[in-house]
Design an enzyme around this catalytic site. Sequence first.
Site, PDB file in Angstrom:
ATOM      1  N   ASP A   1      -8.330  60.638  77.489  1.00 56.15           N
ATOM      2  CA  ASP A   1      -8.558  59.833  78.700  1.00 56.15           C
ATOM      3  C   ASP A   1      -8.600  58.346  78.335  1.00 56.15           C
ATOM      4  O   ASP A   1      -8.720  57.487  79.208  1.00 56.15           O
ATOM      5  CB  ASP A   1      -9.793  60.280  79.488  1.00 56.15           C
ATOM      6  CG  ASP A   1     -11.091  60.138  78.713  1.00 56.15           C
ATOM      7  OD1 ASP A   1     -11.047  59.814  77.509  1.00 56.15           O
ATOM      8  OD2 ASP A   1     -12.172  60.360  79.319  1.00 56.15           O
TER       9      ASP A   1
ATOM     10  N   GLU B   1     -17.355  60.985  67.081  1.00 54.61           N
ATOM     11  CA  GLU B   1     -16.903  59.593  67.256  1.00 54.61           C
ATOM     12  C   GLU B   1     -18.037  58.613  66.938  1.00 54.61           C
ATOM     13  O   GLU B   1     -19.164  58.745  67.452  1.00 54.61           O
ATOM     14  CB  GLU B   1     -16.406  59.370  68.697  1.00 54.61           C
ATOM     15  CG  GLU B   1     -15.941  57.929  68.927  1.00 54.61           C
ATOM     16  CD  GLU B   1     -15.100  57.720  70.181  1.00 54.61           C
ATOM     17  OE1 GLU B   1     -14.736  58.700  70.850  1.00 54.61           O
ATOM     18  OE2 GLU B   1     -14.806  56.541  70.470  1.00 54.61           O
TER      19      GLU B   1
HETATM   20  O1  KIV Z   1      -9.657  59.625  74.780  1.00 59.61           O
HETATM   21  C1  KIV Z   1      -9.431  59.622  73.571  1.00 59.61           C
HETATM   22  O2  KIV Z   1      -8.428  59.074  73.087  1.00 59.61           O
HETATM   23  C2  KIV Z   1     -10.381  60.287  72.701  1.00 59.61           C
HETATM   24  C3  KIV Z   1     -10.244  60.068  71.237  1.00 59.61           C
HETATM   25  C4  KIV Z   1     -10.639  58.694  70.911  1.00 59.61           C
HETATM   26  C5  KIV Z   1     -10.997  61.081  70.449  1.00 59.61           C
HETATM   27  O3  KIV Z   1     -11.260  60.964  73.165  1.00 59.61           O
END
Ligand code: KIV
Length: 275
Positions: free
Chosen positions: A44, A182
């Site tokens: 997202d 993260e």
């Molecule tokens: O939305 C995204 O790109 C993510 C990654 C950063 C893990 O959730």
Amino acid sequence: MKKSVTTFATGKAKGEKLTMLTAYDYSTAKLIDSTGIDAILVGDSLGNVMLGYEDTISVTMEDMIHHGAAVARGAENAMVIIDMPFMSYQTSIYDAVVNAGRLMKEGRANGVKLEGGTEVAGAIKVIVNAGIPVMAHIGLTPQSINSFGGYKVQGKDEAAAAKLIEDALAVQEAGAFAVVLECVPEKLATLVTEKLYIPTIGIGAGAGCDGQILVYADMMGMFSDYVPKFVKKFANVGDAMRQACTAYVEEVKQGSYPAKEHTYAIDDQVIEKLY
Ligand code: KIV
């Protein structure tokens, strides 16, 4: 051969690092897929990178399905995981399973990802029971940015670190096949990785994780609005694109593009009759 949840389980069992990047469109997915990468996430983060929002809050199910289906068409071998957007699974377990199903049916995902620990374990269980692989996401979860009060490293004090471990165990227990960590201190991410039998995929969580993921536009040097400390620029595609666009503008203005070799011919007799 199409990668799957088995790829993730085997990677963890054999101690072979798992590789993931994001993508949001067909051409990029096709290119990334050709590298032998294990999985592509339609994150997202498309809200930031593709749509120009300042966060991921406004991203809709329709956005995820539209971009997810494009990526799925381009990814022959990589497992495609589509993010569940904000408020597509937090409202009820019913919404969670219905929306996960839409990402599989309409977005042609091979699995979904959602953010949160103990509080979303119930949703993960129901989605997994419906036959849909779930990747969990704990630590800094950008959909909760308004509760965090900013993009900060998570799990730094004892209570927060213990909560992170509790979250990791809860999503594993609920049936997630992998978990993204993260913005977590490296030693804590390594400890979590050792405690779990499912693989951890790190982003800003150091080298002790079972795999890594980055936003492709960050690692390509294409997105400069905000570049976190953990991003390594593996290329300067942004500069290359700027140079190419500048050269195009100049050549069109000067009349040197298009040249003879870029044009189509017509028989002179045909054209003369039209004058
Ligand atoms: O939305 C995204 O790109 C993510 C990654 C950063 C893990 O959730």
